[in-house]
Enzyme design. Structure first.
Site, PDB file in Angstrom:
ATOM      1  N   ASP A 122     -76.669   8.368  14.017  1.00  0.00           N
ATOM      2  CA  ASP A 122     -77.564   7.463  13.288  1.00  0.00           C
ATOM      3  C   ASP A 122     -77.458   6.093  12.540  1.00  0.00           C
ATOM      4  O   ASP A 122     -76.125   5.914  12.122  1.00  0.00           O
ATOM      5  CB  ASP A 122     -78.173   8.281  12.094  1.00  0.00           C
ATOM      6  CG  ASP A 122     -79.016   9.631  12.705  1.00  0.00           C
ATOM      7  OD1 ASP A 122     -79.354   9.692  14.020  1.00  0.00           O
ATOM      8  OD2 ASP A 122     -79.105  10.613  12.308  1.00  0.00           O
TER       9      ASP A 122
HETATM   10  N1  URA Z   1     -76.659  14.533  13.665  1.00  0.00           N
HETATM   11  C1  URA Z   1     -77.347  13.776  12.876  1.00  0.00           C
HETATM   12  O1  URA Z   1     -78.270  14.339  12.037  1.00  0.00           O
HETATM   13  N2  URA Z   1     -77.090  12.504  12.642  1.00  0.00           N
HETATM   14  C2  URA Z   1     -76.097  11.910  13.404  1.00  0.00           C
HETATM   15  O2  URA Z   1     -75.821  10.746  13.325  1.00  0.00           O
HETATM   16  C3  URA Z   1     -75.340  12.684  14.361  1.00  0.00           C
HETATM   17  C4  URA Z   1     -75.679  14.081  14.310  1.00  0.00           C
END
Ligand code: URA
Length: 259
Positions: free
Chosen positions: A106
């Site tokens: 993310d």
């Molecule tokens: N899970 C999440 O919620 N975000 C990420 O960036 C990776 C795994």
């Protein structure tokens, strides 16, 4: 191997255009076997000659593999239309056409992202059938509860009804709001949604391994390193989660505590 023009060799392995290469050469920033080479039409032998641009050696390997320690604010995409792309973390003289991030983190997450131009390896890593392990450390809003271990291990159901594969989770030794979690799949916002499903909230998330390739302690946030062949092999191996968390707990906990 047939000889090729110096500017062709560099333009195929970096993001520089031929005219930029000419300018770099005129400024004495291109070295051929350690000596300044200003003639970009010089023919070189890619197997024998060592070329460097702005102090960095250009690799003659077919595929390139970079590990970046992504800071928050960068997106795992080749386009920078929605913000800064993780590709910008690779120094320009090492960038090559065709590079892309193999997998997603993310925008607000930190940590290990593989960038490569090897589509086959990326496919093997990302294929749901491969179940490549990835380990993350998270900073939670509320203290970790031991009941999460069984709930996650049994395959937690998310709020939209989706069920996750069994996942290992462990509290960090030195702080009850820090936990390690190992996933072998990659649903959208998966870890955030898993902790939301048990009534907690992820404040900070950092990926610290891809397969058995651990984010090196020497690779600071925002930094990039080129991987060696043995590192690439590690990507497809499974780590020992318990050992891994015990040995890395102090280092990564210290990073997250201060976030
Ligand atoms: N899970 C999440 O919620 N975000 C990420 O960036 C990776 C795994």
């Amino acid at each position: 191997m047939p000889l090729i023009r110096l500017d062709k060799y560099i333009s195929e392995r970096t993001e520089y255009t031929r005219s930029q290469i000419k300018q770099l050469a005129a400024r004495g920033q291109i070295l051929l076997n350690g000596c300044i080479e200003k003639k970009t039409y010089t023919k070189i032998d890619p197997e024998q000659d060592v070329i460097s641009v702005s102090g960095r050696e250009i690799s003659s390997r077919r595929f390139r593999y970079f590990l970046v320690n992504k800071p928050a604010g960068y997106i795992c995409s080749t386009s920078s239309s929605d913000g800064k792309s993780v590709l910008e973390l690779i120094p320009p003289e090492m960038r090559k056409k065709g590079l892309f991030p193999a997998g997603r983190l993310d925008k607000d997450s930190l940590g290990a992202v593989l960038i490569t131009d090897d589509g086959e390896l990326a496919h093997r890593m990302l294929s749901p059938k491969s179940h490549i392990s990835k380990i993350y450390i998270v900073k939670l809003d509320r203290p970790f509860q031991n009941k999460y271990i069984d709930i996650f291990n049994n395959g937690i159901k998310l709020s939209n009804g989706e069920t996750c594969l069994p996942a290992r989770v462990m509290s960090a030794k030195n702080c009850d709001k820090l936990a390690f979690i190992e996933l072998s799949e990659g649903k959208y916002h998966q870890i955030k949604r898993m902790f939301a499903a048990v009534g907690n909230h992820v404040d900070v998330l950092m990926r610290i391994s891809l397969g058995n390739l651990i984010l090196p302690e020497t690779l600071g946030i925002g930094e990039c390193m080129e991987l060696l062949h043995k590192d690439v092999e590690n990507l497809l191996e499974r780590p020992d989660f318990d050992l891994f968390c015990q040995s890395l707990s102090p280092f990564f906990s210290a990073i997250l505590i201060n976030k």
